[in-house]
Scaffold this motif. Sequence first.
Motif, short mmCIF file in Angstrom:
data_model
loop_
_atom_site.label_atom_id
_atom_site.label_comp_id
_atom_site.label_asym_id
_atom_site.label_seq_id
_atom_site.Cartn_x
_atom_site.Cartn_y
_atom_site.Cartn_z
N VAL A 1 0.85 -1.19 0.00
CA VAL A 1 0.00 0.00 0.00
C VAL A 1 0.89 1.24 0.00
O VAL A 1 1.69 1.43 0.92
N PRO A 2 0.76 2.09 -1.02
CA PRO A 2 1.55 3.33 -1.01
C PRO A 2 1.04 4.26 0.08
O PRO A 2 -0.17 4.43 0.25
N VAL A 3 1.97 4.84 0.83
CA VAL A 3 1.62 5.75 1.91
C VAL A 3 2.26 7.10 1.62
O VAL A 3 3.45 7.17 1.31
N ASP A 4 1.45 8.15 1.72
CA ASP A 4 1.94 9.49 1.43
C ASP A 4 1.66 10.38 2.63
O ASP A 4 0.56 10.87 2.80
N GLY A 5 2.63 10.49 3.49
CA GLY A 5 2.50 11.38 4.63
C GLY A 5 2.28 10.68 5.95
O GLY A 5 1.92 9.50 6.02
N LYS A 6 2.49 11.46 7.01
CA LYS A 6 2.42 10.94 8.37
C LYS A 6 1.01 10.45 8.73
O LYS A 6 0.85 9.41 9.35
N ALA A 7 -0.01 11.20 8.32
CA ALA A 7 -1.39 10.82 8.67
C ALA A 7 -1.75 9.46 8.08
O ALA A 7 -2.34 8.62 8.77
N GLU A 8 -1.39 9.23 6.82
CA GLU A 8 -1.69 7.93 6.19
C GLU A 8 -0.93 6.81 6.87
O GLU A 8 -1.47 5.73 7.07
N LEU A 9 0.34 7.06 7.21
CA LEU A 9 1.12 6.02 7.88
C LEU A 9 0.52 5.71 9.25
O LEU A 9 0.34 4.54 9.60
N ASN A 10 0.18 6.75 10.02
CA ASN A 10 -0.42 6.53 11.33
C ASN A 10 -1.73 5.76 11.23
O ASN A 10 -2.00 4.87 12.04
N ALA B 1 1.51 -10.46 -0.27
CA ALA B 1 0.57 -11.43 -0.82
C ALA B 1 0.42 -12.67 0.05
O ALA B 1 -0.66 -13.25 0.12
N GLU B 2 1.49 -13.07 0.74
CA GLU B 2 1.50 -14.38 1.38
C GLU B 2 1.54 -14.37 2.91
O GLU B 2 1.59 -15.43 3.52
N THR B 3 1.54 -13.19 3.53
CA THR B 3 1.52 -13.14 5.00
C THR B 3 0.35 -12.29 5.46
O THR B 3 -0.30 -11.62 4.66
N ASP B 4 0.11 -12.30 6.77
CA ASP B 4 -0.95 -11.49 7.34
C ASP B 4 -0.50 -10.05 7.59
O ASP B 4 -1.31 -9.23 8.03
N ALA B 5 0.75 -9.76 7.33
CA ALA B 5 1.26 -8.40 7.54
C ALA B 5 0.80 -7.49 6.41
O ALA B 5 0.70 -7.90 5.26
N THR B 6 0.52 -6.25 6.76
CA THR B 6 0.27 -5.21 5.76
C THR B 6 1.62 -4.61 5.40
O THR B 6 2.43 -4.33 6.28
N VAL B 7 1.87 -4.44 4.11
CA VAL B 7 3.11 -3.82 3.66
C VAL B 7 2.78 -2.41 3.17
O VAL B 7 1.95 -2.24 2.28
N ALA B 8 3.42 -1.42 3.79
CA ALA B 8 3.25 -0.03 3.39
C ALA B 8 4.54 0.45 2.75
O ALA B 8 5.63 0.11 3.20
N LYS B 9 4.40 1.21 1.66
CA LYS B 9 5.59 1.72 0.95
C LYS B 9 5.62 3.23 1.08
O LYS B 9 4.64 3.91 0.80
N ASP C 1 7.83 6.49 -0.18
CA ASP C 1 8.85 7.06 -1.06
C ASP C 1 9.56 8.16 -0.27
O ASP C 1 8.96 9.18 0.07
N VAL C 2 10.85 7.96 0.04
CA VAL C 2 11.57 8.92 0.87
C VAL C 2 11.77 10.26 0.16
O VAL C 2 11.88 11.29 0.83
N ASP C 3 11.82 10.27 -1.16
CA ASP C 3 11.97 11.54 -1.87
C ASP C 3 10.71 12.39 -1.74
O ASP C 3 10.79 13.61 -1.61
N ALA C 4 9.56 11.77 -1.76
CA ALA C 4 8.29 12.50 -1.64
C ALA C 4 7.90 12.73 -0.18
O ALA C 4 7.04 13.56 0.10
N ASN C 5 8.53 12.01 0.73
CA ASN C 5 8.17 12.10 2.16
C ASN C 5 9.43 12.25 3.02
O ASN C 5 9.66 11.46 3.94
N GLN C 6 10.22 13.28 2.73
CA GLN C 6 11.49 13.46 3.43
C GLN C 6 11.32 13.70 4.93
O GLN C 6 12.07 13.15 5.73
#
Length: 137
Positions: A37-46, A79-87, A89-94
């Motif tokens: 899941v792409p995450v853009d910003g602190k609010a989305e990550l939280n 795809a294969e675990t119960d973990a959510t993977v968040a991505k 981008d450090v350039d867009a979210n310095q």
Amino acid sequence: MTEEIEAIRRQKMEELRNRDEAGATDEVEPRSPSEPVPVDGKAELNETVSERDVVLVDFYADWCGPCQMLEPVVESIAAETDATVAKVDVDANQALAAEYGVRGVPTLLLFADGEPAERLVGMQDEARLRSVIEEHA
């Protein structure tokens, strides 16, 4: 080219949000997305970290070779675990990367029950990531 990539990224994020919102009404407990899941910003990550039990956050950069090599691994984990993977981008979210002390990419942070539990820096093999996720699941 960069504008096209950003437009595609925004479209994919909107599609993921819409899919998650549509599925959330049918389920008692949210399932982990089967794709990162792409995450853009602190609010989305939280929000992502607070809604899920185990979240693996991949701080990456498009220009980073090891990040590109890690991409199929994190896709498989999603795809294969119960973990959510968040991505993230450090350039867009310095500022977000700096807040979490990310000094090099790739950096992977594992959150368990809303709290940071593990930090992995550099290329990781899939078995190591699965092991870390299982420890905190």
